[in-house]
Design a protein around this motif. Structure first.
Motif, mmCIF file in Angstrom:
data_model
loop_
_atom_site.group_PDB
_atom_site.id
_atom_site.type_symbol
_atom_site.label_atom_id
_atom_site.label_comp_id
_atom_site.label_asym_id
_atom_site.label_seq_id
_atom_site.Cartn_x
_atom_site.Cartn_y
_atom_site.Cartn_z
ATOM 1 N N THR A 190 -2.856 6.250 5.912
ATOM 2 C CA THR A 190 -2.990 6.525 4.474
ATOM 3 C C THR A 190 -3.566 7.914 4.232
ATOM 4 N N VAL A 205 1.159 3.564 -3.024
ATOM 5 C CA VAL A 205 0.128 4.566 -3.315
ATOM 6 C C VAL A 205 0.094 5.633 -2.220
ATOM 7 N N TYR A 206 0.139 5.164 -0.964
ATOM 8 C CA TYR A 206 0.069 6.062 0.190
ATOM 9 C C TYR A 206 1.393 5.953 0.955
ATOM 10 N N HIS A 226 -6.759 -1.117 -4.318
ATOM 11 C CA HIS A 226 -6.372 -0.047 -5.249
ATOM 12 C C HIS A 226 -5.557 -0.673 -6.386
ATOM 13 N N LYS A 227 -5.754 -0.179 -7.598
ATOM 14 C CA LYS A 227 -5.084 -0.788 -8.767
ATOM 15 C C LYS A 227 -3.567 -0.840 -8.637
ATOM 16 N N THR A 228 -2.966 0.215 -8.092
ATOM 17 C CA THR A 228 -1.506 0.254 -7.965
ATOM 18 C C THR A 228 -1.017 -0.722 -6.894
ATOM 19 N N THR A 249 0.818 -1.219 0.000
ATOM 20 C CA THR A 249 0.000 0.000 0.000
ATOM 21 C C THR A 249 0.853 1.270 0.000
ATOM 22 N N TRP A 278 -11.897 -0.676 -1.569
ATOM 23 C CA TRP A 278 -11.734 -0.186 -2.941
ATOM 24 C C TRP A 278 -10.658 0.896 -3.035
ATOM 25 N N GLN A 279 -10.558 1.756 -2.024
ATOM 26 C CA GLN A 279 -9.631 2.886 -2.129
ATOM 27 C C GLN A 279 -8.209 2.570 -1.659
ATOM 28 N N VAL A 280 -8.071 1.540 -0.828
ATOM 29 C CA VAL A 280 -6.747 1.229 -0.271
ATOM 30 C C VAL A 280 -6.319 -0.197 -0.609
ATOM 31 N N VAL A 304 -6.774 8.348 4.151
ATOM 32 C CA VAL A 304 -8.083 8.133 3.524
ATOM 33 C C VAL A 304 -9.142 8.230 4.620
#
Length: 366
Positions: free
Chosen positions: A132, A5-6, A182-184, A2, A177-179, A134
């Motif tokens: 993160t 991304v974050y 996440h696609k990355t 993670t 979905w956001q963490v 979020v």
């Protein structure tokens, strides 16, 4: 993965285990204040059980479960490690293991550790949201714990806590979905899975790869669900592995003569990750074939090696599984109602559905 991304998401499971342990202390104090009998021994056992609940996770968590040790759930490894510790401490963890497994008479103690509304989830949602940034994952854990009660040996939530529970379930769905999905993040995990698969394949063919002794052990031996617990050294090597073992090897493998391994390691270290397409349907077979052909031309590899660079997979997200340890609401008239029925939120019913998405991964530049 993670942190790709974050950047703040560098906290560990150790942080999480301590946080969950703290929440257990709060929950037990609260339940005692409502006249539920929990002995000092039971409190210690419940605290030990939640402190050790994630001890079976290896480095990079789920990515490792798909490559180095196949088919073994981290929960099973946690249970085995707790048994080993119990032997070491002359049986002092017996009740903690019973609570962890759900075989202890007071069922609600197990539900605090593993359930739809357990302290494990309560800690990681808040902790991961904090690190993160979020904000959707922020939940009122203190408010939820204050609404805890026990009815017929089950953990229940008092009626006035319904809105906090709704927020908790929605926060969990959004965080996935956001963490977590996440696609990355998925891209980074997939590269790690594929490069470890390749390293294992080369080792099986007799190649000597740079690796720490414990990583080398898993590369050289086929460790799976059937034989993991048969030899004590498997567990010893597993507990000796950490993120540094993997990262040190990846940095060295960048220069390895095997083009597949070197390219995958280079992609990860230079953050040139897979492009990930996510959709509701599996990618068209012709499109996958086209991308695999393009990868063969771009990278100068054999057609059968394209599977390391172009492939499909699926991911699932389910915020509330009503069939497994339902969240029960204690109404003012002492009726017990499932949260999905008690809530006036129409979308809570939809949170019970498993949402499946299909992913297609391929190198950038194709």
């Amino acid at each position: 993965m993670t942190h790709l991304v974050y950047p703040g998401a560098l906290h560990t499971r150790f942080h999480h285990a301590l946080g969950a342990m703290h929440l257990m202390s709060l929950a037990i104090s609260l339940l005692r204040s409502k006249d539920h009998i929990i002995t000092e021994g039971e409190e210690e056992s419940a605290i030990l059980a939640i402190l050790l609940h994630d001890i079976g996770h290896g480095p990079f968590s789920h990515a490792l479960e798909h490559s180095l040790v196949t088919g073994i759930k981290h929960e099973d490894i946690s249970a085995k490690l707790m048994q080993e510790l119990n032997t070491h401490f002359n049986g002092k963890l017996t009740h903690a293991i019973e609570i962890f497994n759900g075989t202890y008479p007071k069922r609600f103690l197990h539900q605090l550790i593993s359930g739809q509304l357990d302290l494990d989830r309560m800690d990681y949602l808040n902790r991961d949201s904090f690190f993160t940034g979020v904000s959707e994952g922020v939940i009122s854990f203190d408010r939820i714990i204050k609404m805890f009660n026990v009815f017929d040996d089950d953990l229940v939530i008092e009626e006035k806590g319904i809105y906090s529970i709704e927020k908790f379930l929605i926060a969990r769905r959004l965080m996935y979905w956001q963490v977590y999905l996440h696609k990355t993040v998925i891209s980074g995990e997939m590269i790690l899975v594929k490069l470890l698969e390749r390293a294992k394949e080369l080792s099986a063919a007799g190649e000597d790869l740079f690796a720490s002794p414990s990583l080398n052990y898993f590369l050289k031996n086929d460790i799976n669900e059937g034989n993991f617990f048969a030899q004590k050294e498997n567990l010893e090597h597993f507990t000796n592995l950490d993120d540094q073992d993997i990262y040190a090897a990846v940095k060295v493998w960048v220069k390895h003569p095997d083009k597949i391994l070197a390219t995958l390691c280079q992609m990860l270290t230079s953050r040139n990750l897979y492009k990930v397409e996510m959709g509701n349907e599996m990618a068209n077979v012709d499109r996958v074939q086209f991308l695999q052909d393009a990868a063969v031309n771009l990278l100068g590899i054999k057609p059968e090696e394209a599977r390391y660079f172009v492939f499909t997979d699926s991911i699932q997200n389910r915020a509330y599984n009503a069939g497994v340890g339902n969240i029960k609401i204690l109404m003012k008239n002492n009726d017990i109602v499932d949260i999905a029925k008690a809530s006036d939120l129409s979308n809570l019913e939809s949170l019970q559905k498993t949402v499946e998405k299909y992913i297609l991964c391929y190198p950038r530049g194709i």
